[in-house]
Design an enzyme around this catalytic site. Structure first.
Site, short mmCIF file in Angstrom:
data_model
loop_
_atom_site.label_atom_id
_atom_site.label_comp_id
_atom_site.label_asym_id
_atom_site.label_seq_id
_atom_site.Cartn_x
_atom_site.Cartn_y
_atom_site.Cartn_z
N ARG A 135 0.82 -1.22 0.00
CA ARG A 135 0.00 0.00 0.00
C ARG A 135 0.85 1.26 0.00
O ARG A 135 0.39 2.33 -0.37
CB ARG A 135 -0.93 -0.01 1.22
CG ARG A 135 -2.11 -0.93 0.97
CD ARG A 135 -3.18 -0.75 2.01
NE ARG A 135 -2.76 -1.34 3.26
CZ ARG A 135 -3.60 -1.84 4.17
NH1 ARG A 135 -4.89 -1.80 3.94
NH2 ARG A 135 -3.17 -2.36 5.29
N ASP A 157 -3.72 -1.49 -3.23
CA ASP A 157 -4.37 -2.25 -2.16
C ASP A 157 -5.23 -3.35 -2.79
O ASP A 157 -6.30 -3.05 -3.34
CB ASP A 157 -5.23 -1.27 -1.35
CG ASP A 157 -5.95 -1.96 -0.21
OD1 ASP A 157 -5.81 -3.19 -0.08
OD2 ASP A 157 -6.64 -1.25 0.54
N LYS A 177 13.79 -25.40 7.81
CA LYS A 177 15.13 -25.43 8.42
C LYS A 177 15.76 -26.79 8.16
O LYS A 177 15.11 -27.83 8.28
CB LYS A 177 15.03 -25.17 9.93
CG LYS A 177 14.60 -23.73 10.26
CD LYS A 177 14.65 -23.46 11.74
CE LYS A 177 13.96 -22.17 12.10
NZ LYS A 177 14.79 -20.99 12.09
N GLU A 203 14.49 -17.45 22.75
CA GLU A 203 15.00 -16.29 22.01
C GLU A 203 15.45 -15.22 23.00
O GLU A 203 14.85 -15.10 24.06
CB GLU A 203 13.89 -15.70 21.13
CG GLU A 203 13.39 -16.67 20.08
CD GLU A 203 12.23 -16.08 19.30
OE1 GLU A 203 12.49 -15.43 18.27
OE2 GLU A 203 11.08 -16.24 19.72
N ASP A 253 1.59 -17.74 19.08
CA ASP A 253 2.63 -17.31 18.15
C ASP A 253 3.64 -18.44 17.86
O ASP A 253 4.13 -18.54 16.74
CB ASP A 253 3.38 -16.10 18.74
CG ASP A 253 4.46 -15.55 17.82
OD1 ASP A 253 4.15 -15.31 16.65
OD2 ASP A 253 5.61 -15.37 18.27
N HIS A 267 5.15 -23.67 15.16
CA HIS A 267 6.51 -24.23 15.14
C HIS A 267 6.68 -25.40 16.13
O HIS A 267 7.22 -26.44 15.77
CB HIS A 267 7.54 -23.16 15.47
CG HIS A 267 7.40 -21.91 14.64
ND1 HIS A 267 7.05 -21.94 13.32
CD2 HIS A 267 7.57 -20.60 14.95
CE1 HIS A 267 7.01 -20.69 12.85
NE2 HIS A 267 7.32 -19.87 13.82
N LYS A 303 10.56 -15.34 25.05
CA LYS A 303 11.36 -14.20 24.60
C LYS A 303 12.23 -13.74 25.77
O LYS A 303 11.87 -13.99 26.92
CB LYS A 303 10.45 -13.04 24.20
CG LYS A 303 9.38 -13.41 23.19
CD LYS A 303 9.91 -13.52 21.81
CE LYS A 303 8.79 -13.76 20.81
NZ LYS A 303 9.27 -14.22 19.51
C1 BG6 Z 1 7.92 -16.36 14.13
C2 BG6 Z 1 7.32 -15.75 15.36
O1 BG6 Z 1 7.01 -17.23 13.51
O2 BG6 Z 1 9.08 -17.10 14.48
C3 BG6 Z 1 8.33 -14.86 16.07
O3 BG6 Z 1 6.18 -14.96 15.00
C4 BG6 Z 1 9.62 -15.62 16.34
O4 BG6 Z 1 7.80 -14.35 17.29
C5 BG6 Z 1 10.11 -16.32 15.07
O5 BG6 Z 1 10.58 -14.70 16.80
C6 BG6 Z 1 11.27 -17.25 15.40
O6 BG6 Z 1 11.81 -17.75 14.20
P1 BG6 Z 1 13.36 -18.18 14.13
O7 BG6 Z 1 13.50 -18.82 12.79
O8 BG6 Z 1 14.14 -16.92 14.30
O9 BG6 Z 1 13.57 -19.12 15.27
#
Ligand code: BG6
Length: 491
Positions: free
Chosen positions: A53, A93, A181, A215, A234, A239, A337
């Site tokens: 946009r 858009d 990965k 992280e 999230d 994952h 985090k």
């Molecule tokens: C994303 C999440 O899907 O994966 C993030 O929304 C997270 O919050 C990220 O930081 C982590 O991915 P990677 O590959 O850096 O471990």
């Protein structure tokens, strides 16, 4: 991996990146496409359209992209020029009819179009409907959808329905970048290309499994998205559950996309739902406080958001898989985090030997075997084995724990060197039409069913997140989770 049942494409092809100026596009998608181009892996003659946009010209967009991409490993000016010449920026858009019609005019006739939705999922439905109405989504188009597909089961079903109204499931590629990965794919090779793991891969020999995604970064500017989601939605919904599925699934009969995905869905269906009582006992929610990381002060999550919020930035839980293979084997999951280290690993902890003959050596010498699969920051697979300490032992044989290591960087570091971005593998598979590493609709919905149950149990049990310090491994309760059953996290 086998190619899909979609017909192979000849003629002109284009990739349309929706959300071309966003964070994901900048950090992952444009760099991945550039590296694929540099390695000669993009389909011949592929044109790229970046759509966003943001007002701007083709020149100003490319100047920004050039600045972002230059200086990357193995990319010289000639390669970058060639890559940029494939791209055309379209400011518009596509969630409104005029925007989609304008895009159709600019793209013109192309034999096959692939759309990458790097947009907020709340826009997927409107974008799909308008692209279809503008004649851009055809029977051979491919739609690549980024996570999160919804925020709960109901919203994910609504998105899936809207996408299904314009494209068949075979045309849809739902991304979970963890599946791109290298070590995650290696897990499939490790389990099913070696004879000795599979017979041991059960509750008879495995004591428990741990999956950690830690992280060091905080949420920062992403809080408007993150605060709606939290760590469970999230990270766990996608994952972590994907990793759990790859560890726990039965051997598929082949590597056909549906064979693998069917086995993953069976695992998700066998996950024991949390109740009010089991959530209190087997889950820990956390939220980071203010503190410091490597001497630099860091804000609390509440300060980043700027108001009171109950969203968790850490979660740890003990899951159970109710099937014959895994009955009684806890799967401990942990993600957060602002943790002590950036580290993603899977630990398969085997049981101790049933009877030790090494009495004189001292029982502390004898530790159970452990398979550790490191995904980040290093890619490594280690199997710890017991063996005799060299030397003339007095008073009995002394044992020691030695890792058998398959370090990917040590083994393959010399070949090509650069570690590929997970999206490179996934984009390549989209171009090839291979859906093995993409998530099927029923997988997404089953994972949301589990997370909805978890969120409901937390709400019923009124479980607020416990504070934890940045640079730690989460609230103290996370340690209790494993220690209560005599286990401990492997850091
Ligand atoms: C994303 C999440 O899907 O994966 C993030 O929304 C997270 O919050 C990220 O930081 C982590 O991915 P990677 O590959 O850096 O471990």
């Amino acid at each position: 991996m086998q190619s899909s049942d979609q017909p192979s494409i000849s003629g002109s092809r284009a990739l349309v990146l929706l959300g071309a100026t966003g964070d994901l596009a900048k950090r992952m998608l444009w760099p991945s496409l550039l590296h694929l181009d540099a390695d000669g892996l993009l389909p011949e003659g592929l044109s790229l359209f970046g759509v966003a946009r943001l007002q701007g010209t083709d020149e100003s967009f490319k100047a920004g992209l050039r600045a972002d991409l230059s200086g990357r490993d193995g990319i010289d000016a000639k390669v970058l020029d060639r890559f940029l010449s494939r791209i055309r920026y379209v400011s518009g858009d596509v969630t409104v009819p005029e925007g989609a019609a304008h895009l159709a005019e600019i793209i013109g006739p192309v034999d096959q179009l692939t759309f990458f939705f790097a947009l907020s999922p709340s826009l997927y439905a409107a974008a799909c409907a308008n692209l279809k109405a503008a004649g851009l989504i055809q029977d051979n188009s491919r739609l690549v959808l980024e996570k999160p597909i919804g925020r709960d089961l109901e919203s994910s079903k609504a998105i899936n329905r809207a996408v299904a109204a314009v494209a068949a499931e075979e045309q849809i590629f739902r991304i979970d970048h963890y599946l791109g990965k290298e070590t995650v794919q290696n897990l499939i090779a490790l389990r099913f290309a070696n004879t000795f793991f599979e017979p041991l891969w059960t509750g008879r020999t495995i004591d428990h499994v741990q999956i950690t995604i830690a992280e060091t970064e905080g949420i920062g500017d992403r809080w408007p998205y993150y605060d709606e989601y939290g760590a469970a939605r999230d990270m766990v919904q996608n994952h972590m559950l994907q990793l759990l599925c790859l560890v726990a699934m039965e051997p598929p009969s082949d590597l056909d996309p549906d064979s693998v995905r069917t086995e993953k869905v069976k695992v998700l269906r066998s996950l024991r739902p949390f109740t009010h009582a089991s959530a209190q006992q087997h889950c820990v929610r956390g939220q980071y406080q203010a503190g410091s990381i490597q001497g630099a002060p860091t804000k609390s999550y509440l300060d980043e958001v700027g108001r009171e919020t109950d969203t968790e930035t850490f979660v740890a839980m003990r899951c159970e898989i109710d099937n014959w293979r895994w009955a009684g084997v806890p799967f401990f999951l942990r993600t957060g985090k602002r943790m002590a280290e950036r580290r993603t690993k899977i630990v398969i902890q085997f049981k101790p030997v049933p009877h030790s003959i090494f009495q004189q050596a001292g029982s502390e010498d004898l530790s159970p075997n452990r398979l550790v699969i490191d995904l980040q920051p290093d890619e490594d697979i280690k199997l710890t084995l017991m063996n005799k300490r060299p030397g003339l032992d007095q008073g009995g044989m002394r044992l020691q724990n030695m890792p058998l290591s398959l370090s990917l960087s040590a083994s393959y570091g010399g070949e090509g060197g650069r570690r590929r971005i997970a999206y490179e593998r996934l984009l390549l598979d989209v171009f090839r039409g291979d859906r093995t590493l993409f998530v099927r609709r029923d997988e997404v919905e089953q994972a949301w069913t589990f997370i909805d149950g978890l969120e409901k149990a937390w709400a019923e049990a009124r479980m607020s997140p416990k504070p934890y310090l940045p640079g730690s491994w989460g609230p103290s309760g996370a340690f209790g989770l494993t220690e209560r059953s005599g286990r401990e996290w492997v850091d």
